[in-house]
Design a protein around this motif. Structure first.
Motif, PDB file in Angstrom:
ATOM      1  N   LEU A 189     -77.390 -35.724  65.810  1.00  0.00           N
ATOM      2  CA  LEU A 189     -78.390 -35.463  64.783  1.00  0.00           C
ATOM      3  C   LEU A 189     -78.501 -36.608  63.783  1.00  0.00           C
ATOM      4  CD1 LEU A 189     -77.571 -31.700  64.126  1.00  0.00           C
ATOM      5  CD2 LEU A 189     -79.632 -32.598  65.235  1.00  0.00           C
ATOM      6  N   LEU A 241     -82.270 -22.000  64.141  1.00  0.00           N
ATOM      7  CA  LEU A 241     -83.246 -23.076  63.977  1.00  0.00           C
ATOM      8  C   LEU A 241     -83.587 -23.630  65.356  1.00  0.00           C
ATOM      9  CD1 LEU A 241     -81.973 -25.174  60.921  1.00  0.00           C
ATOM     10  CD2 LEU A 241     -84.021 -23.755  61.000  1.00  0.00           C
ATOM     11  N   CYS A 246     -85.199 -28.782  63.289  1.00  0.00           N
ATOM     12  CA  CYS A 246     -84.131 -29.667  62.809  1.00  0.00           C
ATOM     13  C   CYS A 246     -84.633 -31.101  62.663  1.00  0.00           C
ATOM     14  CB  CYS A 246     -82.940 -29.613  63.766  1.00  0.00           C
ATOM     15  SG  CYS A 246     -82.094 -28.021  63.860  1.00  0.00           S
ATOM     16  N   SER A 247     -85.346 -31.586  63.664  1.00  0.00           N
ATOM     17  CA  SER A 247     -85.827 -32.965  63.617  1.00  0.00           C
ATOM     18  C   SER A 247     -86.804 -33.165  62.470  1.00  0.00           C
ATOM     19  CB  SER A 247     -86.479 -33.346  64.954  1.00  0.00           C
ATOM     20  OG  SER A 247     -87.677 -32.624  65.165  1.00  0.00           O
ATOM     21  N   ARG A 249     -86.896 -31.474  59.615  1.00  0.00           N
ATOM     22  CA  ARG A 249     -86.173 -31.426  58.338  1.00  0.00           C
ATOM     23  C   ARG A 249     -85.344 -32.686  58.112  1.00  0.00           C
ATOM     24  NH1 ARG A 249     -84.800 -24.926  57.721  1.00  0.00           N
ATOM     25  NH2 ARG A 249     -86.808 -24.269  58.594  1.00  0.00           N
ATOM     26  N   PHE A 312     -77.773 -26.358  57.508  1.00  0.00           N
ATOM     27  CA  PHE A 312     -78.465 -27.561  57.967  1.00  0.00           C
ATOM     28  C   PHE A 312     -79.039 -28.343  56.791  1.00  0.00           C
ATOM     29  CE2 PHE A 312     -81.688 -30.117  60.108  1.00  0.00           C
ATOM     30  CZ  PHE A 312     -80.937 -30.620  61.150  1.00  0.00           C
TER      31      PHE A 312
END
Length: 356
Positions: A189, A241, A246-247, A249, A312
């Motif tokens: 990430l 999520l 995720c990407s 954010r 996250f």
């Protein structure tokens, strides 16, 4: 006399935090911190013992200090010192065997807490929407850390049968994140551009580092009234999520890659030392994984302070801005998705197997 607690994996960031926390418990008299490498952080008033749990010397440590509670945190996907995958597997599997053998022979040991992972469920296209602690995986992990975790839990079950007088608690953690994570998924990430599997948007769960320390403390103590801290428990924050969320954010663009080519991408990233893009991680980023936390709440009596989304968010703040502003990424994705996906959260309509 108070409890005498032995903690393995004390040189890791998580192990060090737990060692410092458990010392504040008024029922704990001494803490014995064990690792094969010297820690780079403070351990408070704990007694640090430089010992490799893969060696039989760990039995002497238990005997010399009359340890009654063992918290085994030296089960990890990443090496804490020199050595690669072979060293990690030996510590996870052989180290656990040696430690359990020592615990079996020690008459003073009364409680055992083992850090495990939801990786034991694997990730497969026909997985159930939600795994419970008793769900049988559709496909057992064939290698990597996931297989290590399966073997570790098998040895723990054998120990529990041989020493029924010892209270045994296995905590299956979802992906651990926070300001200072130490895992292959966190490394992934942190990449400036995220390679993803074309046609899939997996559901992910996270658990905050602070919640990990909190639940470990609950597991290491006597159970509170109306709770039971013996058994196996899934530990994760509320909610899920999607990887696409995720990407956005993170403000990091994704590069969709055909599934057969993902292994080549992973090998290239591993070669240049950017991240360990293992087959088990590829399966997770393809099919995702969601676990039930009902037993965590109703039996163990633990309620995480952080949801998956809040965990996250903490991770995002610690990483700094990505290549693209998250707001810009979100607007662009929204325009591309069109009105058909604007009626509600993506997670409620996303297929169980993760395919878009």
């Amino acid at each position: 006399m108070g409890k005498i607690v032995l903690v393995t994996g004390a040189a890791r960031q998580l192990g060090g935090r737990f060692v410092r926390r458990i010392q504040r418990d008024p029922d704990v008299d001494r803490v014995i911190a064990v690792d094969a490498v010297a820690p780079g952080h403070q351990l408070g008033d704990a007694d640090f013992v430089l010992a490799d749990i893969r060696q039989s010397a760990i039995a002497r440590v238990l005997a010399e200090h009359s340890v009654d509670t063992v918290v085994h945190l030296d089960v990890s996907a990443k090496a804490s010192g020199a050595g690669g995958r072979t060293s990690v597997k030996e510590t996870n599997v052989i180290g656990t065997m040696q430690l359990l053998g020592a615990c079996q022979k020690s008459p003073s040991v009364q409680r055992l807490v083992v850090k495990s992972s939801t990786n034991v469920y694997g990730s497969a296209p026909r997985d159930p929407a939600v795994f419970t602690e008793t769900t049988t995986p559709k496909s057992l992990p064939s290698g990597g850390f996931a297989k290590d975790a399966v073997e570790v839990e098998g040895y723990v079950r054998g120990f529990a049968r041989r020493r029924p007088d010892v209270a045994v608690c296995v905590l299956r953690f979802a992906n651990i994140l926070g300001p200072e994570p130490d895992s292959p998924l966190a490394d992934y990430l942190a990449l400036p551009v995220l390679p993803t599997v074309l046609g899939y948007d997996p559901r992910l769960q996270f658990v905050h580092e602070d919640d990990v320390v909190d639940v470990l403390e609950i597991a290491a103590r006597e159970p509170r009234r109306g709770t039971l801290n013996s058994g196996t428990f899934n530990i994760a924050g509320d909610g899920v999520l999607l990887l696409s969320q995720c990407s956005r954010r993170l403000g990091r663009p994704t590069v969709p890659v055909l599934l057969p080519a993902v292994t080549w991408v992973g090998s290239a990233l591993h070669t240049i030392g950017m991240t360990d893009f293992s087959p088990e991680q590829i399966r997770l980023l393809t099919h995702g994984r969601v676990v039930s936390t009902v037993q965590m709440r109703e039996t163990l009596g633990f309620r995480p302070r952080f949801s998956t989304a809040e965990t996250f968010a903490e991770f995002v703040r610690s990483r700094g801005p990505g290549l693209l502003p998250p707001e810009l990424v979100g607007r662009a994705v929204g325009r591309l998705a069109g009105p058909s996906r604007g009626g509600g959260p993506a997670v409620t309509t996303h297929p169980t197997h993760g395919a878009r």
